[in-house]
Write an enzyme that holds these catalytic residues in place. Structure first.
Site, PDB file in Angstrom:
ATOM      1  CD  GLU A  48      15.450  -0.014  -0.630  1.00 17.83           C
ATOM      2  OE1 GLU A  48      15.979   0.219   0.473  1.00 17.83           O
ATOM      3  OE2 GLU A  48      14.604  -0.898  -0.802  1.00 17.83           O
ATOM      4  CE1 TYR A  76       7.668  -4.005  -2.954  1.00 16.25           C
ATOM      5  CE2 TYR A  76       8.414  -2.520  -4.684  1.00 16.25           C
ATOM      6  CZ  TYR A  76       7.896  -2.719  -3.425  1.00 16.25           C
ATOM      7  OH  TYR A  76       7.599  -1.636  -2.631  1.00 16.25           O
ATOM      8  N   GLY A  94      16.760 -11.159   2.955  1.00 18.93           N
ATOM      9  CA  GLY A  94      15.682 -11.762   2.167  1.00 18.93           C
ATOM     10  C   GLY A  94      14.559 -12.345   3.003  1.00 18.93           C
ATOM     11  CB  ALA A  95      14.093 -12.842   6.584  1.00 17.45           C
ATOM     12  CB  THR A 137      -0.916   0.029   1.240  1.00 19.16           C
ATOM     13  OG1 THR A 137      -0.130  -0.331   2.386  1.00 19.16           O
ATOM     14  CG2 THR A 137      -2.062  -0.941   1.117  1.00 19.16           C
ATOM     15  CG  ASP A 160      10.715  -1.666   4.297  1.00 18.64           C
ATOM     16  OD1 ASP A 160       9.557  -1.825   4.731  1.00 18.64           O
ATOM     17  OD2 ASP A 160      11.192  -2.357   3.385  1.00 18.64           O
ATOM     18  CB  SER A 183      29.322  -5.470   5.717  1.00 23.75           C
ATOM     19  OG  SER A 183      28.405  -6.355   6.323  1.00 23.75           O
TER      20      SER A 183
HETATM   21  C1  GLA Z   1       9.021  -4.012   0.695  1.00 23.91           C
HETATM   22  C2  GLA Z   1       9.218  -2.535   0.372  1.00 23.91           C
HETATM   23  C3  GLA Z   1       8.197  -1.666   1.079  1.00 23.91           C
HETATM   24  C4  GLA Z   1       6.780  -2.185   0.854  1.00 23.91           C
HETATM   25  C5  GLA Z   1       6.702  -3.682   1.104  1.00 23.91           C
HETATM   26  C6  GLA Z   1       5.353  -4.240   0.734  1.00 23.91           C
HETATM   27  O1  GLA Z   1       9.292  -4.238   2.053  1.00 23.91           O
HETATM   28  O2  GLA Z   1      10.512  -2.131   0.762  1.00 23.91           O
HETATM   29  O3  GLA Z   1       8.332  -0.340   0.649  1.00 23.91           O
HETATM   30  O4  GLA Z   1       6.320  -1.844  -0.424  1.00 23.91           O
HETATM   31  O5  GLA Z   1       7.695  -4.397   0.388  1.00 23.91           O
HETATM   32  O6  GLA Z   1       4.384  -3.751   1.583  1.00 23.91           O
END
Ligand code: GLA
Length: 383
Positions: free
Chosen positions: A164, A228, A126-127, A39, A176, A71
């Site tokens: 990003e 995505y 990737g989790a 969303t 995020d 890292s």
């Molecule tokens: C990833 C993206 C977020 C969001 C989610 C899906 O985590 O980084 O911005 O779009 O997918 O809700």
């Protein structure tokens, strides 16, 4: 609490790589999204919370105008680049995220100068727990603090997001970075992704006898990024066909009649998910987290059937958890692999774990990893 361990490990790496002591330590958390998936880039609502696991960064200034990155999760891959030469696409791999933050800060006019950085992370890659955003946000705090730059947190989230999208070239939304920088212990963050206004909403499962389990299904899909980007495009196509700025502007699924059937399903997920987020936030404010279970499960069904970003291990986890009495469960994060969140009475958590583990064993899948998510503090300096 960030234990001395992550700090010591990052400091040890720093001393080994750069032959000196760092001048500070910063931590940015991963996140679990309670509800509100796919969303954010539709100008809608999300309800994530920061977790204890995250990325620890240590750093010191340097005088040669270079950005140096090392890292513990990428041994032998130290990256040293001139800050003046940073441009989108110029840094490959994991280092694109922190380098992108330096680039985005400088592009916004902030005077970031030479810096050495070292990282340690306890977030699985990737989790679906936003490890890239944690890396960006730990970097953003370290660079601004070290160079005496003051940026309000929502703007810092926008800068990390720009790193990003525009530098690393990954077309994610703002959720995020916002969760990492604006999260508060004992709370979820209700974020209106159109206005940018974030509100802390109480989320403290333990006193109500509840637990939020995180099941890392161990499934990782190579083409997650393509999936995505395709969903994001479909949402934009749907909005255009409907003549609105974004799917946020549709509040009732009946408005989707007449759309191409595939776009209508994608859009229906977004429309119904926004409404589930607002209802869930209302329940949290009323201290009724337990009643949010069916909304979580409905969110999963919508992501599975309408948005098609779920994966077999996630569907099996949700089904097994509900069968043994969990209040609700859903995939969390972008999908195509990653983790499932389960809302369950604390005393039933071990039954859920056993049922899920058994389902995986029967299917011949790699064993899932279990954890408990506790809403934790957002990014901060820890030394
Ligand atoms: C990833 C993206 C977020 C969001 C989610 C899906 O985590 O980084 O911005 O779009 O997918 O809700």
């Amino acid at each position: 609490m960030i234990g001395p361990d992550a700090r010591d490990r990052a400091t040890g790496l720093f001393a080994q790589q750069y032959g000196e002591e760092p001048r500070g330590t910063w931590h940015a958390p991963g996140r679990v999204n309670l509800i509100g998936e796919h969303t954010d880039y539709n100008d809608g609502f999300v309800l994530p919370f920061a977790i204890a696991a995250g990325v620890t960064a240590v750093a010191a200034r340097r005088r040669d105008g270079m950005l140096a990155l090392a890292s513990r999760q990428a041994p032998g891959e130290q990256v040293t680049v001139p800050l003046d030469g940073l441009a989108p696409g110029s840094v490959p791999g994991w280092a694109a995220y922190p380098a992108g933050v330096a680039w985005a800060l400088r592009t916004a006019g902030y005077p970031v100068e030479g810096t050495s950085l070292g990282y340690d992370s306890d977030l699985p890659l990737g989790a679906g727990l936003a490890s890239s955003a944690a890396l960006e946000c730990a970097t953003a705090l370290a660079l601004t603090d070290l160079h005496g730059i003051v940026v309000p947190r929502p703007q810092l989230a926008a800068i990390a997001h720009r790193a990003e999208n525009d530098f690393a070239g990954v077309p994610t939304g703002i959720m995020d970075q916002s969760a990492a920088l604006l999260g508060q212990a004992g709370h979820a963050l209700l974020l209106d992704c159109r206005s940018g206004i974030g509100t802390a909403v109480p989320l403290d499962p333990a006193p109500s006898g509840l637990a939020l389990l995180v099941v890392d299904t161990a499934a990782r899909h190579e083409h997650a990024a393509d999936g995505y980007a395709a969903r994001r495009q479909e949402c934009e196509d749907a909005a255009r066909a409907l003549g609105v700025r974004s799917l946020r502007d549709i509040t009732d699924s009946s408005e989707l009649a007449g759309l191409d059937p595939l776009l209508a399903r994608r859009a229906r997920h977004v429309v119904t998910e926004n409404s589930r987020v607002l209802t869930t936030a209302g329940l949290l404010r009323a201290g009724q987290l337990g009643r949010a279970g069916p909304l979580l499960t409905a969110s999963h069904a919508s992501l599975r059937d309408d948005f098609e970003v779920s994966w077999p291990e996630a569907d099996a986890t949700v089904a097994a958890a509900i069968e043994v009495g969990a209040h609700g469960a859903r995939m969390t994060g972008g999908g195509f692999g990653g983790s499932v969140l389960v809302l369950v009475a604390a005393e039933q958590a071990s039954e859920v774990r056993a049922a899920v583990a058994q389902r995986f064993a029967q299917a011949g899948w790699a064993a899932p990893q279990f954890g408990t998510a506790v809403p934790a503090a957002g990014a901060r300096r820890i030394r």
